[in-house]
Design a protein around this motif. Structure first.
Motif, short mmCIF file in Angstrom:
data_model
loop_
_atom_site.label_atom_id
_atom_site.label_comp_id
_atom_site.label_asym_id
_atom_site.label_seq_id
_atom_site.Cartn_x
_atom_site.Cartn_y
_atom_site.Cartn_z
N THR A 1 47.62 31.58 44.62
CA THR A 1 46.61 31.01 43.74
C THR A 1 45.87 29.88 44.43
O THR A 1 44.64 29.82 44.37
N LEU B 1 47.66 44.37 36.87
CA LEU B 1 47.63 44.30 35.41
C LEU B 1 47.56 45.66 34.73
O LEU B 1 48.14 45.84 33.66
N ILE C 1 41.35 38.19 40.81
CA ILE C 1 40.71 36.97 40.30
C ILE C 1 41.38 36.51 39.02
O ILE C 1 41.69 35.33 38.84
N ASP C 2 41.61 37.45 38.10
CA ASP C 2 42.22 37.11 36.80
C ASP C 2 43.61 36.50 36.96
O ASP C 2 44.02 35.66 36.16
N THR C 3 44.36 36.91 37.97
CA THR C 3 45.72 36.40 38.16
C THR C 3 45.76 35.24 39.15
O THR C 3 46.83 34.73 39.46
N LYS D 1 43.95 32.45 38.54
CA LYS D 1 43.51 31.26 37.78
C LYS D 1 44.67 30.38 37.45
O LYS D 1 45.77 30.77 37.30
N ARG E 1 50.40 40.98 39.40
CA ARG E 1 48.95 41.02 39.67
C ARG E 1 48.34 42.39 39.34
O ARG E 1 47.15 42.49 39.11
N LYS F 1 39.03 42.31 40.30
CA LYS F 1 39.09 41.68 38.99
C LYS F 1 40.53 41.23 38.67
O LYS F 1 40.75 40.10 38.20
N GLU F 2 41.50 42.09 38.91
CA GLU F 2 42.90 41.72 38.67
C GLU F 2 43.29 40.53 39.56
O GLU F 2 43.98 39.60 39.10
#
Length: 95
Positions: A20, A79, A91-93, A95, A77, A88-89
């Protein structure tokens, strides 16, 4: 067994934090760096190359532990559970 699970969770959290921290600076660029075959998805093998880097950096040499942590981190990760991590996964994981 409970201690092993707790340690695996703690190590996975540390590894996720490491991913991250690096990915938050520019997740799309970082993702592209990991996507060796440039198909827009991270396979488990591509992701393992990166997780091995972080585990090596921390001196983790227990192969069984490394495999557990890698799989656990990859699964968190991935998802949609399709066996790949999309941008997208990622980036989403991150944060």
């Amino acid at each position: 067994m409970k201690i092993l699970v707790m340690k695996t969770v703690a190590v996975t959290a540390l590894l996720m934090f490491s991913f991250t921290a690096a990915a938050q600076k520019n997740p799309a660029r970082y993702f592209k760096k990991l996507d060796a075959n440039e198909d827009g998805m991270l396979s488990s093998v591509e992701f393992k190359t990166h997780s091995d880097f972080w585990m090596d950096k921390r001196g983790w040499d227990d192969e069984e532990k490394r495999a557990r942590v890698h799989q656990s981190t990859f699964d968190k990760r991935d998802l949609d559970e399709d066996g790949k991590i999309s941008l997208k996964e990622f980036i989403d994981t991150s944060k």
